[in-house]
Design a protein around this motif. Structure first.
Motif, PDB file in Angstrom:
ATOM      1  N   ASN A 384      -3.648  11.860  -3.940  1.00  0.00           N
ATOM      2  CA  ASN A 384      -2.591  12.002  -5.162  1.00  0.00           C
ATOM      3  C   ASN A 384      -2.090  10.807  -5.458  1.00  0.00           C
ATOM      4  O   ASN A 384      -1.063  10.385  -5.308  1.00  0.00           O
ATOM      5  N   TRP A 385      -2.914   9.927  -6.627  1.00  0.00           N
ATOM      6  CA  TRP A 385      -2.407   8.630  -7.096  1.00  0.00           C
ATOM      7  C   TRP A 385      -1.192   8.852  -7.640  1.00  0.00           C
ATOM      8  O   TRP A 385      -0.370   7.840  -7.775  1.00  0.00           O
ATOM      9  N   GLU A 386      -0.718   9.636  -8.354  1.00  0.00           N
ATOM     10  CA  GLU A 386       0.493   9.576  -9.187  1.00  0.00           C
ATOM     11  C   GLU A 386       1.760  10.011  -8.345  1.00  0.00           C
ATOM     12  O   GLU A 386       2.803   9.655  -8.618  1.00  0.00           O
ATOM     13  N   THR A 387       1.713  10.797  -7.274  1.00  0.00           N
ATOM     14  CA  THR A 387       2.896  11.291  -6.500  1.00  0.00           C
ATOM     15  C   THR A 387       3.062  10.526  -5.143  1.00  0.00           C
ATOM     16  O   THR A 387       4.228  10.090  -4.869  1.00  0.00           O
ATOM     17  N   ASP A 388       2.270   9.827  -4.593  1.00  0.00           N
ATOM     18  CA  ASP A 388       2.084   8.911  -3.521  1.00  0.00           C
ATOM     19  C   ASP A 388       2.855   7.792  -3.842  1.00  0.00           C
ATOM     20  O   ASP A 388       2.894   7.231  -5.009  1.00  0.00           O
ATOM     21  N   SER A 389       3.907   7.309  -3.186  1.00  0.00           N
ATOM     22  CA  SER A 389       4.467   6.020  -3.485  1.00  0.00           C
ATOM     23  C   SER A 389       3.643   4.935  -3.478  1.00  0.00           C
ATOM     24  O   SER A 389       2.567   4.863  -2.664  1.00  0.00           O
ATOM     25  N   LEU A 390       3.991   3.809  -4.174  1.00  0.00           N
ATOM     26  CA  LEU A 390       3.160   2.434  -4.225  1.00  0.00           C
ATOM     27  C   LEU A 390       2.963   1.975  -2.672  1.00  0.00           C
ATOM     28  O   LEU A 390       1.845   1.748  -2.343  1.00  0.00           O
ATOM     29  N   GLU A 391       3.898   1.929  -1.721  1.00  0.00           N
ATOM     30  CA  GLU A 391       3.984   1.398  -0.548  1.00  0.00           C
ATOM     31  C   GLU A 391       3.035   2.308   0.389  1.00  0.00           C
ATOM     32  O   GLU A 391       2.376   1.685   1.198  1.00  0.00           O
ATOM     33  N   ALA A 392       3.153   3.825   0.153  1.00  0.00           N
ATOM     34  CA  ALA A 392       2.213   4.551   0.883  1.00  0.00           C
ATOM     35  C   ALA A 392       0.752   4.436   0.726  1.00  0.00           C
ATOM     36  O   ALA A 392       0.095   4.193   1.465  1.00  0.00           O
ATOM     37  N   LEU A 393       0.531   4.218  -0.614  1.00  0.00           N
ATOM     38  CA  LEU A 393      -1.043   3.854  -1.249  1.00  0.00           C
ATOM     39  C   LEU A 393      -1.197   2.669  -0.869  1.00  0.00           C
ATOM     40  O   LEU A 393      -2.492   2.281  -0.284  1.00  0.00           O
ATOM     41  N   LEU A 394      -0.511   1.571  -0.653  1.00  0.00           N
ATOM     42  CA  LEU A 394      -0.775   0.157  -0.065  1.00  0.00           C
ATOM     43  C   LEU A 394      -0.979   0.098   1.590  1.00  0.00           C
ATOM     44  O   LEU A 394      -2.193  -0.240   1.940  1.00  0.00           O
TER      45      LEU A 394
END
Length: 540
Positions: A384-394
């Motif tokens: 879920n690209w919009e709700t995950d934090s940027l740090e979590a996605l990274l």
């Protein structure tokens, strides 16, 4: 104290010590104040301030019951909930240097050390409240962000000789307004005119700020370096200097500058976050891990106390462990797990299960349990690209890359970049790091430690050309590692002795030498380093 001024002043006292409150009540009543409200917690103060305008807030720095006075003031400033027409005064019995530096850089209207007399209080309050009343018309426009009207009001104020006692503050306010309005050329000329009359520190700092915005970097650097030696403006100077270095993309110098400032005033979370971002850009994994830990430490009981702070320590520890020898890796894994435990204890209701799976998968990878790590990542729900934090996605992108799922990692990097472009609030340093990380992971498929091992193997086989390529990749992601710098330097010397028509890059040699001489080598490495330096001197 002017009786009418005291009578018109609505006061909020924030203190949790009964005796201190009693003494403050007695002192204020002696001075003619009557509209006084008392609270003993920062949260109660926040609620009052949100529903009522106060002319004066007197706050204890050392509140014990929840967040302290430092974070209350910081939160009010951060949320624009403290109007410039309100006077804010800190009181504290603790006057150690780090406390004083922390208070000074917050720039409250005054700071009063305990114990103080009624006469002391009278002098301080009279001065502060008189200033606020005199410039009240300007402040009202500033509160509404109507800067042109505020400047016009200020010009009228400065034209009145009767206001001469408040001219220094009014002039400083004018400089601040010119900068806030983006009138940088006008601000530069204004600060020059002030400094031709008197060398106010605030005017020098303002001039540096104007220089930076006008791309007059050389003048900015000369002035700010002088200011960095003055105790009264040291922190502000370091902030401006690091901003200048970041603008010039000299990230190593900026990190060094920020770290010095964090030592002087350790409670500033914003500065620790800048240190974290800069250490990631410069691949300084030790500083990254340290900055992440300090954010957790100093963010407790503040607006910055967030679950992801703890996870970011674990992530930084994992990044660091990826570059270390086995015994150091084990220590870092233990510390990462400890912060995960602290996170669960501090935020038991936080639903960050997906993020925990990624962190655990990366920890399993470090322990050579690659199949278990892959199995854990395969349990992740649809991204879920919009709700995950940027740090979590990274972190997720890093995990996929480490396990060889390069395409999935690249897709996540693309999504993060798209979000950064849309999100104007996202800092430029994070974007710089993201783009750097994205390119490096496109070019370099092996994890850090494996790069060095592969390069050593190639070197020993006599494949100098490919060894050099691989050592350079290893040095790219581990530029602070003296052993890798030495291996690269040795390979450069070998290449140059084999082919004297293509001398090695002087910039690269200089970078290797700098890392080696700032690090620690074994006795064998020291001997090898001196041999390599001798070879390079002969061929240069």
């Amino acid at each position: 104290m002017i009786p009418q001024l005291a009578k018109e002043t609505k006061v909020l006292i924030v203190d949790d010590q009964v005796l201190a409150k009693g003494y403050m009540k007695y002192s204020l009543e002696e001075l003619g104040f009557s509209d006084i409200t008392y609270v003993d917690k920062a949260q109660l103060a926040l609620e009052r301030i949100r529903h009522q305008h106060y002319n004066l807030i007197v706050c204890s720095y050392n509140l014990k019951r929840d967040q302290d006075g430092y974070y209350l003031y910081e939160q009010l400033k951060h949320n624009n909930e403290l109007p410039p027409s309100t006077a804010f005064i800190f009181i504290s019995a603790d006057t150690t240097s780090d406390i004083v530096h922390s208070i000074v850089e917050l720039q409250p209207d005054d700071f009063l050390a305990k114990p103080f007399t009624v006469n002391d209080l009278d002098k301080r309050l009279s001065k502060v409240l008189s200033r606020k009343k005199a410039l009240n018309g300007v402040y009202r426009y500033m509160e509404k962000r109507q800067y042109p009207k505020a400047l016009s009001e200020l010009e009228q104020f400065l034209a009145e000789p009767k206001n001469s006692e408040f001219y220094p503050l009014a002039l400083k306010t004018k400089g601040d307004l010119l900068l806030a309005s983006g009138h940088y050329e006008q601000a530069r000329d204004f600060f020059h005119a002030i400094l031709n009359v008197q060398t106010f520190t605030w005017a020098q700092l303002g001039l540096v700020n104007a220089y930076i915005h006008l791309d007059e970097d050389e003048q900015a650097e000369k002035l700010v370096l002088r200011l960095a030696f003055k105790p009264e403006c040291q922190l502000a100077a370091y902030d401006l200097l690091s901003a200048l270095q970041i603008k010039q993309k000299d990230f190593n110098a900026a990190l060094e500058c920020v770290l010095v400032a964090t030592e002087i005033s350790p409670r500033n979370i914003r500065r620790h976050k800048t240190a974290l971002d800069l250490s990631r850009i410069t691949h300084d994994y030790a500083s990254q891990f340290d900055a992440a830990k300090k954010i957790v430490k100093f963010a407790k009981d503040s607006i910055h106390d967030l679950p992801e702070n703890y996870l970011n320590v674990a992530r930084a520890g994992i990044d660091y462990a990826m570059t270390c020898e086995d015994d150091e890796t084990d220590r870092l894994i233990k510390q990462a797990n400890e912060y995960v435990k602290q996170f669960k204890a501090a935020f038991p209701k936080a639903e960050l299960h997906e993020q925990m799976k990624v962190i655990n998968a990366r920890l399993l990878y470090l322990q050579d349990e690659k199949e278990n790590a892959k199995a854990l990542l395969e349990q992740l729900e649809e991204e879920n690209w919009e709700t995950d934090s940027l740090e979590a996605l990274l972190d997720k992108a890093k995990a996929f890359h480490e396990l060889g799922w390069f395409e999935r990692s690249a897709n996540i990097m693309d999504k993060i970049e798209q979000r950064c472009v849309r999100d104007e609030k996202q800092g430029s340093l994070f974007m710089q790091y993201l783009q750097q990380e994205k390119k490096e992971r496109e070019d370099i498929k092996l994890p850090p430690k494996a790069l060095n091992n592969k390069a050593v193997e190639l070197f020993e086989k006599g494949d100098i050309e490919n060894a050099l390529v691989t050592f350079r990749q290893a040095f790219t992601v581990m530029p602070k590692n003296p052993a890798i710098a030495l291996n690269l330097l040795q390979t450069l010397s070998k290449e140059s002795s084999n082919d004297d028509t293509h001398p090695p890059s002087h910039r690269l040699i200089k970078a290797c030498i700098e890392t080696i001489e700032n690090g620690t080598l074994t006795e064998e490495q020291e001997a090898r380093y001196h041999r390599v330096r001798g070879i390079l001197e002969q061929v240069s």
